[in-house]
Design an enzyme around this catalytic site. Structure first.
Site, PDB file in Angstrom:
ATOM      1  N   ASP A  61      -8.305  -1.725  13.956  1.00 51.49           N
ATOM      2  CA  ASP A  61      -9.683  -1.951  13.512  1.00 51.49           C
ATOM      3  C   ASP A  61      -9.808  -3.160  12.577  1.00 51.49           C
ATOM      4  O   ASP A  61     -10.829  -3.348  11.931  1.00 51.49           O
ATOM      5  CB  ASP A  61     -10.227  -0.688  12.818  1.00 51.49           C
ATOM      6  CG  ASP A  61      -9.373  -0.273  11.621  1.00 51.49           C
ATOM      7  OD1 ASP A  61      -8.410  -0.996  11.266  1.00 51.49           O
ATOM      8  OD2 ASP A  61      -9.673   0.787  11.027  1.00 51.49           O
ATOM      9  N   GLU A 118      -9.779  -0.591   4.956  1.00 52.22           N
ATOM     10  CA  GLU A 118     -10.456  -0.256   6.199  1.00 52.22           C
ATOM     11  C   GLU A 118     -11.760  -1.062   6.326  1.00 52.22           C
ATOM     12  O   GLU A 118     -12.209  -1.685   5.353  1.00 52.22           O
ATOM     13  CB  GLU A 118     -10.758   1.256   6.209  1.00 52.22           C
ATOM     14  CG  GLU A 118      -9.513   2.141   6.225  1.00 52.22           C
ATOM     15  CD  GLU A 118      -8.837   2.216   7.604  1.00 52.22           C
ATOM     16  OE1 GLU A 118      -8.961   1.278   8.403  1.00 52.22           O
ATOM     17  OE2 GLU A 118      -8.179   3.253   7.863  1.00 52.22           O
ATOM     18  N   HIS A 176      -7.902  -3.746   9.886  1.00 48.82           N
ATOM     19  CA  HIS A 176      -7.558  -3.526   8.469  1.00 48.82           C
ATOM     20  C   HIS A 176      -6.274  -4.250   8.078  1.00 48.82           C
ATOM     21  O   HIS A 176      -5.388  -4.469   8.908  1.00 48.82           O
ATOM     22  CB  HIS A 176      -7.511  -2.036   8.113  1.00 48.82           C
ATOM     23  CG  HIS A 176      -6.341  -1.253   8.602  1.00 48.82           C
ATOM     24  ND1 HIS A 176      -6.460  -0.218   9.504  1.00 48.82           N
ATOM     25  CD2 HIS A 176      -5.022  -1.304   8.287  1.00 48.82           C
ATOM     26  CE1 HIS A 176      -5.265   0.317   9.714  1.00 48.82           C
ATOM     27  NE2 HIS A 176      -4.378  -0.328   8.990  1.00 48.82           N
ATOM     28  N   ASP A 188       0.841  -1.200   0.000  1.00 50.05           N
ATOM     29  CA  ASP A 188       0.000   0.000   0.000  1.00 50.05           C
ATOM     30  C   ASP A 188       0.877   1.251   0.000  1.00 50.05           C
ATOM     31  O   ASP A 188       2.091   1.167   0.182  1.00 50.05           O
ATOM     32  CB  ASP A 188      -0.965  -0.011   1.193  1.00 50.05           C
ATOM     33  CG  ASP A 188      -0.290  -0.343   2.519  1.00 50.05           C
ATOM     34  OD1 ASP A 188       0.958  -0.344   2.574  1.00 50.05           O
ATOM     35  OD2 ASP A 188      -0.994  -0.595   3.503  1.00 50.05           O
TER      36      ASP A 188
END
Ligand SMILES: N[C@@H]1[C@@H](O)[C@H](O)[C@@H](COP(=O)(O)O)O[C@@H]1O
Length: 261
Positions: free
Chosen positions: A136, A143, A138, A67
């Protein structure tokens, strides 16, 4: 999915670095998918140590980025391209010609994303993809509620992720970009082996949801349950909310020695 509980981050790094070394001995030009963040650093340190002692030759390895921030110049010290050059390529003695990643500065971001997916396929696909995990759930920068079939594309970061990542930008959240390019979950699932490392109690909820929760886009890492060869390596802190921890310990302790992860 295999879950391996290790005593600490260093042991996790060593275990995964050895798996990467074994892959490189079998396939010297393997395409290694690498992740950023603090968690994978012990892996890179352990692999670089193996290169220094001659235990493995990484000079023909190819490196693929997971990423990238949108809008940071490639030479910005916190662009993931720069981070990976510093933390992975240079210590392993791999030149930038063996590196592939999405262009976070492209005028046409969507075209850059599609070009990156095509380039990964053209390169024969990722052999081993390292992953960290966000608090979270991810993976990459997918996300919560990212499509489990998603391809490489632009995403908007949650405030929590920007807060988590502000430490790399002098603690100043205003410097953390809002937008990123990430390999999609569908893209990630095409790698031949997925290896996720999570360390520390702060990741315990995300790890429990990933391993023992339902496959659900609300926890993107739970998509690993769909992969035929996914390994989740966790230290005691990250494993602390796993109900099946004893089962995972027992299974790994009794695994045939030759099998690896
Ligand atoms: N895009 C990266 C992820 O690939 C990484 O897994 C996550 C966790 O980072 P850390 O390992 O520092 O907790 O941070 C970022 O969001």
């Amino acid at each position: 999915m295999e879950v391996v509980i290790v005593p600490d981050a260093k042991a996790g790094g060593e275990l995964i670095a050895e798996a990467m070394a074994q892959l490189l001995r079998r396939k010297p030009d393997a395409l290694l998918g690498v992740a950023t963040g603090s968690t994978p650093l012990p892996i890179y340190e352990a692999l670089a140590a193996k290169v220094r002692t001659g235990a493995v030759d990484a000079s023909r390895a190819r490196i693929a980025q997971l990423d990238e921030y949108v809008g940071l110049p490639a030479e910005h010290p916190e662009s993931y391209r720069s981070v990976l050059r510093r933390e992975v390529l240079e210590p392993l003695g791999i030149g930038m010609s063996a590196f592939m990643g999405p262009d976070g500065t492209a005028a046409d971001v969507q075209a850059a994303c599609e070009a990156y997916d095509a380039a990964l396929a053209e390169a024969g696909g990722v052999d081993l993809q390292l992953l960290g995990i966000g608090t979270d759930g991810h993976i990459g920068f997918n996300e919560p509620c990212s499509s489990l079939a998603s391809r490489t594309r632009i995403k908007t970061l949650t405030e929590q992720t920007r807060v988590d990542n502000a430490r790399f930008f002098d603690g100043d959240i205003s410097q953390v970009p809002h937008h990123v390019i990430t390999q999609g979950i569908g893209t990630i699932l095409e790698a031949r082996h997925l290896v996720l490392l999570a360390t520390g109690e702060g990741k315990a909820d995300a790890v429990a949801a990933t391993v023992e929760g339902p496959v659900a886009a609300v926890c993107p890492a739970s998509a690993l349950q769909l992969h035929p060869h996914a390994t989740v390596v966790v230290d005691e802190g990250a494993a602390s909310k796993l109900k099946l921890a004893d089962y995972f310990r027992h299974t790994y302790a009794n695994k045939p020695d030759w099998q690896g992860i």
